[in-house]
Motif scaffolding. Structure first.
Motif: not given
Length: 525
Positions: A391-400
């Motif tokens: 979930a953390l990694m998916r959020m980082l992809y979305d954030y960037y």
């Protein structure tokens, strides 16, 4: 009969944008498209060439370089609204969409729905009295001026905020406005848009105020519609179905959500996964269909909340309906730098950022104070990051807003590496092999508390082989796992070999890779 002008804000996937425009205009509706100026000029040229002869498609005169949380998103919306109003005088409604939205009702249903309700559909609740903002800043968004982008100019953004806070440089909200907040996605009647545009021209003070608020796309239209339109003519909700996770990130829909989406009391849904090809195909055929009956159950939000709660107390026996695909995403690339010497890996990451511009995060699963954006709390502790790593990694992809991401992981995290290696994403790993000198190992022993200022050299000499052996064992275990797409950057190798390994890892040319590894000092302690 209602005729809708869709206001599409987008920045990628030109083929999908073209298909979306063709679908929504084929039944007589309109579309005005704003394609982010920071996105590919070639993609924009492809869109305009494909839709040039479609009389129901328009483009604003100027493309805006948009940034999350900035006024630029509002300005792009206003410019695209202006283009739509001029090009489509018969449009009765203006519906704001993103490139990730798709219709979940037919045009026949949508037109009848809007004809039956003479209202503006926009979520707008009192900014200060509501609990719409779950975490983070509230008053600070408004009373301080925000001129820099929090994502791309993080240091300047927070430095400016701290300076204003320290000096007491607050400002007042325009006296006649009661600030509202709500979803960015709305559907407004033509007369409301005309009134809003006239107000914007007559009140430059209001525009100046919102230009330097933070995340104005959640407050500008919401506030002005409430200011200009009688309460009885506002339906306080969005017609776009979207859900947010506990961490404030939008939920993604997949192929098995077709029936669920059609049953919601909304006209569109966001976000549709890029991988959900069958869902996209079925929804794409739906808009032009005739005589389709829709059984509105509208259980999506309650079902989401119910299953979330069951997951929290350990009584969830099946995957959550919105996470049937827990992959990072087949279209995404995860690049992992594996190293024991963190300072060498961070030095390498800095050079990669400078040379390629790729989003890169240092030892996020090993170092508590690794700089991370506010992701709703999931980033606050190492335990949370590791437990919710996907979930953390998916959020980082979305954030960037990127399909590529580089992270550093310590050699001790074999289980973490195995988990990521099993993902559907394209995962590549780069081991950074460094010399384990006695001087380095002595410093490492002090840093982790195995020795101190009073430790004798004799005891330290007995300790160092054990530490060295443990580090080498970690690396051996990783190599024995035989991960696919595994490369090695070594202090023992010559620069040409290292450049070739880095080029394979980053998918760049060897000249670009050489610019990263050639300068002296990469492996220095």
């Amino acid at each position: 009969m209602a005729k809708i002008a869709y206001i599409l804000l987008c920045h990628k996937d030109p083929e999908a944008i073209i298909r979306q425009a063709e679908r929504l205009t084929a039944v007589g509706d309109y579309m005005a498209i704003h394609f982010d100026a920071s996105a590919s000029a070639e993609d924009y040229a492809q869109i305009t060439a494909a839709l040039r002869d479609n009389p129901n498609v328009a483009f604003p005169r100027k493309r805006i370089r948009c940034g999350w949380g900035e006024w630029s998103l509002v300005q792009a919306t206003l410019d695209t609204l202006t283009a739509a109003m001029e090009a489509f005088p018969r449009a009765t409604h203006f519906y704001l969409l993103s490139g990730d939205c798709m219709a979940i009702k037919s045009a026949e249903y949508a037109h009848r729905f809007l004809d039956e309700t003479d209202a503006d559909f926009i979520e707008s609740v009192d900014y200060f009295e509501s609990d719409w903002i779950k975490t983070g800043w509230k008053e600070e968004r408004l009373i301080y001026r925000h001129w820099f982008n929090e994502r791309t100019q993080r240091k300047r953004f927070y430095a400016m905020f701290e300076a204003q806070k320290r000096l007491g440089l607050t400002r007042k909200i325009p006296a006649d406005l009661q600030v509202q907040i709500g979803s960015q996605w709305w559907c407004l009647r033509r007369r409301t848009v005309e009134a809003l545009m006239a107000f914007s021209r007559e009140r430059p003070d209001v525009i100046r105020f919102f230009r330097s608020t933070w995340i104005p796309d959640e407050t500008f239209f919401q506030t002005l519609v409430r200011h200009l339109v009688p309460e009885g003519e506002i339906a306080n909700r969005s017609l776009t179905f979207l859900l947010f996770s506990d961490y404030g990130m939008p939920v993604t829909f997949y192929n098995d959500h077709y029936d669920l989406l059609l049953g919601q009391n909304h006209l569109f849904a966001r976000k549709i996964s890029p991988e959900a090809l069958d869902l996209k195909r079925r929804l794409g055929l739906l808009y032009a269909a005739q005589g389709v009956p829709f059984q509105i159950s509208d259980e999506g939000r309650n079902l989401f909340e119910f299953l979330t709660a069951r997951g929290r107390i350990g009584r969830r026996f099946a995957p959550r309906f919105w996470e049937r695909e827990s992959s990072l995403g087949r279209e995404r690339e995860l690049l992992i730098i594996i190293a024991k010497k963190w300072h060498v890996a961070k030095r390498l990451m800095g050079r990669i950022r400078q040379q390629t511009g790729l989003p890169a995060v240092d030892f996020l699963f090993n170092e508590e104070d690794t700089p991370l954006p506010d992701l709703g709390g999931i980033q606050t502790t190492l335990e949370k990051r590791t437990r919710h790593r996907r979930a953390l990694m998916r959020m980082l992809y979305d954030y960037y807003d990127s399909t590529r991401l580089i992270v550093c992981i310590d050699t001790s995290n074999l289980d973490l590496l195995r988990d990521f290696a099993s993902d559907r994403a394209q995962v590549r790993m780069l081991e950074v092999e460094c010399k384990l000198t006695d001087a380095y190992l002595s410093g490492h022993a002090r840093r982790i508390g195995l020795s101190g200022a009073q430790t004798s050299q004799e005891n330290l000499s007995r300790l160092l082989p054990t530490i060295r052996g443990n580090m080498l064992h970690e690396v051996d275990q990783i190599r024995d796992a035989q991960f696919a797409n595994y490369s090695r950057l070594s202090e023992y190798a010559n620069p040409e070999i290292n450049a070739a390994a880095l080029a394979h890892f980053l998918k760049v040319t060897e000249d670009e890779a050489s610019a990263i590894v050639q300068p002296a000092g990469l492996f220095a302690d």
